[in-house]
Design an enzyme around this catalytic site. Structure first.
Site, mmCIF file in Angstrom:
data_model
loop_
_atom_site.group_PDB
_atom_site.id
_atom_site.type_symbol
_atom_site.label_atom_id
_atom_site.label_comp_id
_atom_site.label_asym_id
_atom_site.label_seq_id
_atom_site.Cartn_x
_atom_site.Cartn_y
_atom_site.Cartn_z
ATOM 1 N N HIS A 231 0.855 -1.191 0.000
ATOM 2 C CA HIS A 231 0.000 0.000 0.000
ATOM 3 C C HIS A 231 0.893 1.244 0.000
ATOM 4 O O HIS A 231 1.865 1.292 0.731
ATOM 5 C CB HIS A 231 -0.868 -0.022 1.268
ATOM 6 C CG HIS A 231 -1.880 1.066 1.329
ATOM 7 N ND1 HIS A 231 -1.580 2.355 1.693
ATOM 8 C CD2 HIS A 231 -3.202 1.053 1.056
ATOM 9 C CE1 HIS A 231 -2.682 3.088 1.652
ATOM 10 N NE2 HIS A 231 -3.677 2.327 1.264
ATOM 11 N N CYS B 89 -3.755 2.590 -4.435
ATOM 12 C CA CYS B 89 -4.627 3.416 -3.593
ATOM 13 C C CYS B 89 -4.678 4.815 -4.186
ATOM 14 O O CYS B 89 -3.721 5.586 -4.077
ATOM 15 C CB CYS B 89 -4.137 3.450 -2.151
ATOM 16 S SG CYS B 89 -5.154 4.525 -1.124
ATOM 17 N N HIS C 163 -7.732 0.471 -3.987
ATOM 18 C CA HIS C 163 -8.500 1.289 -3.045
ATOM 19 C C HIS C 163 -8.943 2.514 -3.826
ATOM 20 O O HIS C 163 -8.097 3.275 -4.288
ATOM 21 C CB HIS C 163 -7.614 1.793 -1.907
ATOM 22 C CG HIS C 163 -7.218 0.742 -0.923
ATOM 23 N ND1 HIS C 163 -6.394 1.025 0.158
ATOM 24 C CD2 HIS C 163 -7.547 -0.560 -0.831
ATOM 25 C CE1 HIS C 163 -6.222 -0.083 0.859
ATOM 26 N NE2 HIS C 163 -6.904 -1.055 0.288
ATOM 27 N N ASP D 61 -12.769 3.127 -0.799
ATOM 28 C CA ASP D 61 -11.894 3.432 0.338
ATOM 29 C C ASP D 61 -12.439 4.658 1.057
ATOM 30 O O ASP D 61 -12.810 5.642 0.418
ATOM 31 C CB ASP D 61 -10.487 3.709 -0.194
ATOM 32 C CG ASP D 61 -9.452 3.689 0.910
ATOM 33 O OD1 ASP D 61 -9.732 3.133 1.976
ATOM 34 O OD2 ASP D 61 -8.358 4.245 0.698
ATOM 35 N N HIS D 62 -12.477 4.588 2.335
ATOM 36 C CA HIS D 62 -12.969 5.685 3.172
ATOM 37 C C HIS D 62 -14.326 6.179 2.638
ATOM 38 O O HIS D 62 -14.876 5.634 1.693
ATOM 39 C CB HIS D 62 -11.978 6.847 3.220
ATOM 40 C CG HIS D 62 -10.661 6.448 3.828
ATOM 41 N ND1 HIS D 62 -9.651 7.325 4.084
ATOM 42 C CD2 HIS D 62 -10.198 5.242 4.239
ATOM 43 C CE1 HIS D 62 -8.621 6.693 4.606
ATOM 44 N NE2 HIS D 62 -8.933 5.422 4.708
ATOM 45 N N TYR E 95 -14.193 4.885 7.970
ATOM 46 C CA TYR E 95 -14.926 3.702 7.483
ATOM 47 C C TYR E 95 -16.400 3.683 7.869
ATOM 48 O O TYR E 95 -16.888 2.738 8.478
ATOM 49 C CB TYR E 95 -14.203 2.428 7.947
ATOM 50 C CG TYR E 95 -12.884 2.273 7.234
ATOM 51 C CD1 TYR E 95 -12.802 1.601 6.022
ATOM 52 C CD2 TYR E 95 -11.735 2.857 7.739
ATOM 53 C CE1 TYR E 95 -11.606 1.506 5.340
ATOM 54 C CE2 TYR E 95 -10.525 2.766 7.058
ATOM 55 C CZ TYR E 95 -10.475 2.081 5.861
ATOM 56 O OH TYR E 95 -9.294 1.986 5.173
HETATM 57 C C1 DNO Z 1 -6.296 3.359 5.368
HETATM 58 C C2 DNO Z 1 -5.795 2.107 4.783
HETATM 59 C C3 DNO Z 1 -4.428 1.739 5.296
HETATM 60 C C4 DNO Z 1 -4.012 0.377 4.789
HETATM 61 C C5 DNO Z 1 -2.673 -0.066 5.239
HETATM 62 C C6 DNO Z 1 -2.245 -1.294 4.510
HETATM 63 O O1 DNO Z 1 -7.450 3.555 5.438
HETATM 64 O O2 DNO Z 1 -5.867 2.126 3.428
HETATM 65 O O3 DNO Z 1 -4.512 1.714 6.678
HETATM 66 O O4 DNO Z 1 -4.890 -0.570 5.253
HETATM 67 O O5 DNO Z 1 -1.729 0.914 5.083
HETATM 68 O O6 DNO Z 1 -1.191 -1.889 5.181
#
Ligand code: DNO
Length: 390
Positions: A233, A271, A298, A351-352, A368
């Site tokens: 990530h 991401c 993500h 994501d988020h 989340y």
């Molecule tokens: C945040 C996430 C990160 C991710 C880690 C992977 O929301 O995308 O916390 O899970 O960095 O190791």
């Protein structure tokens, strides 16, 4: 594209039956209760998998199998930690899990300064304010070298913020900065953070890269044997903070990683929000560059400000062209399909998300929420459908 949803297990206020109503097919989770560096026992993995399957999902991605700080710091005796990591991988593979997300960010995972910044039409978002981060580093943590990391106008505003901040404001800032560690065991107070930072004294970008390369050489061969796809990530935010080096922040970094152990099992979590927070990053272009190695995505968006601040926008708002990015991912799926590869469906998760509507009435892991992510998933689903049928 496979729709997945991140679920924090017993740390999550959102239940699997609720997630089922979002339409997502896969769950992204981890054994968050196991301390970093310990082996994930096969029976615990099997039990979590059974729980997920009983609710009608597959466990699509492991996020994260965390890398212990000692590995990132490259301390002397790492044999036990590497052996444990490989054993966890083997136990996961034995239960059919094949995609493992991790990060190589020193000390902190994602970092924000505000967890509930207002958004235009109601609701809140996560925000990174350069000014508050500078106030934290320079005035609260007393890290002298931090003055070099912020332009003068940001430092000036940081000084004013600090003077005007109440103790509660300062506590909230620390709390926000520490919130990127959900389910994790290390959370620091100011003194703890200072000590932890000292452990990184002398570890610059070059040293961190060497430690990362060693990690890759220890685990990627095992991943290849087990049929596991590892996906790192990116750094969030993709800039230096707290004086710690960042080595997973842009296209050059990703190409360096791909080359550091040249095998498809050594791949990426694309991401878009993390990479998108750096104004020099063109996220669809980066995705195109490393497409072959993307094992997980993500999807979220950010709006950036000239002083280095950014906030999380709605999934189709913000600075990243989400339609272009999803097109890149779907082109890559088609390419894989034409080669008859088994990994021709890329799992992604919204994501988020903004905190919206009834999200305000429940306990949430920061970033989340249920409704905010549901909105993001629905919007992304629409884009995928439109591209797929055009
Ligand atoms: C945040 C996430 C990160 C991710 C880690 C992977 O929301 O995308 O916390 O899970 O960095 O190791």
């Amino acid at each position: 594209m496979l729709e997945t949803w991140r679920w924090y297990g017993q740390f999550d206020g959102i239940t699997l039956p609720e997630i089922a109503q979002t339409g997502a097919a896969g769950i992204v989770t981890a054994l968050h209760e196991i301390p970093y560096g310990e082996i994930w026992p096969r029976d615990a993995i099997a039990a979590r998998k059974a729980q997920i399957m009983a609710a009608g999902f597959t466990w699509s991605v492991v996020e994260s199998l965390p890398v212990h700080e000692d590995i990132k710091r490259g301390t002397d005796d790492l044999d036990r930690l590497f052996a444990n990591y490989r054993q966890s991988m083997a136990n996961l593979a034995a239960e059919g899990l094949q995609v493992i997300c991790y990060n190589f960010m020193p000390l902190l995972d994602w970092t924000r300064t505000e967890l509930a910044a207002p958004v235009a039409r109601g609701g809140t978002c996560l925000r990174f304010s350069a000014e508050r981060m500078a106030a934290f580093e320079i005035h609260i943590l007393g890290r002298a070298a931090a003055v070099d990391d912020y332009p003068e106008d940001v430092r000036a505003r940081a000084a004013i913020w600090f003077q005007q901040a109440s103790q509660e404001d300062r506590d909230q800032l620390l709390d926000a900065i520490m919130s990127g560690l959900p389910g994790a065991f290390d959370r620091y107070d100011i003194n703890g953070l200072k000590d932890a930072l000292h452990n990184y004294d002398g570890i610059d970008r070059k040293a961190l890269r060497a430690n990362y390369k060693r990690f890759l050489s220890e685990v990627i061969p095992t991943a290849a044997d087990l049929g596991i796809r590892m996906c790192v990530h990116p750094d969030d935010p993709p800039r230096n903070i707290l004086g710690l080096p960042r080595i997973v922040s842009d296209a050059d970094d990703l190409l360096w990683i791909a080359d550091a152990f040249d095998h498809p099992a050594n791949g990426f979590t694309l991401c878009s929000g993390s990479l998108g927070a750096n104004p020099r990053n063109d996220v669809p272009a980066i995705a195109r560059t490393v497409a072959e190695r993307i094992h997980f995505a993500h999807l979220r968006n950010v709006k950036k400000f000239p002083d280095g601040s950014f906030e999380e926008a709605a999934h189709l708002d913000g600075d990243t062209d989400m339609v272009a990015l999803i097109s890149v991912l779907m082109d890559e799926e088609n390419r894989r399909r034409s080669e008859g590869r088994p990994d021709d469906v890329i799992p992604f998760r919204p994501d988020h998300g903004h905190v919206l509507l009834s999200d305000f009435d429940r306990d949430l892991v920061p970033g989340y929420p249920l409704i905010g992510r549901l909105r993001g998933l629905a919007e992304i689903r629409g884009v995928i459908h439109a591209i797929g049928t055009s």
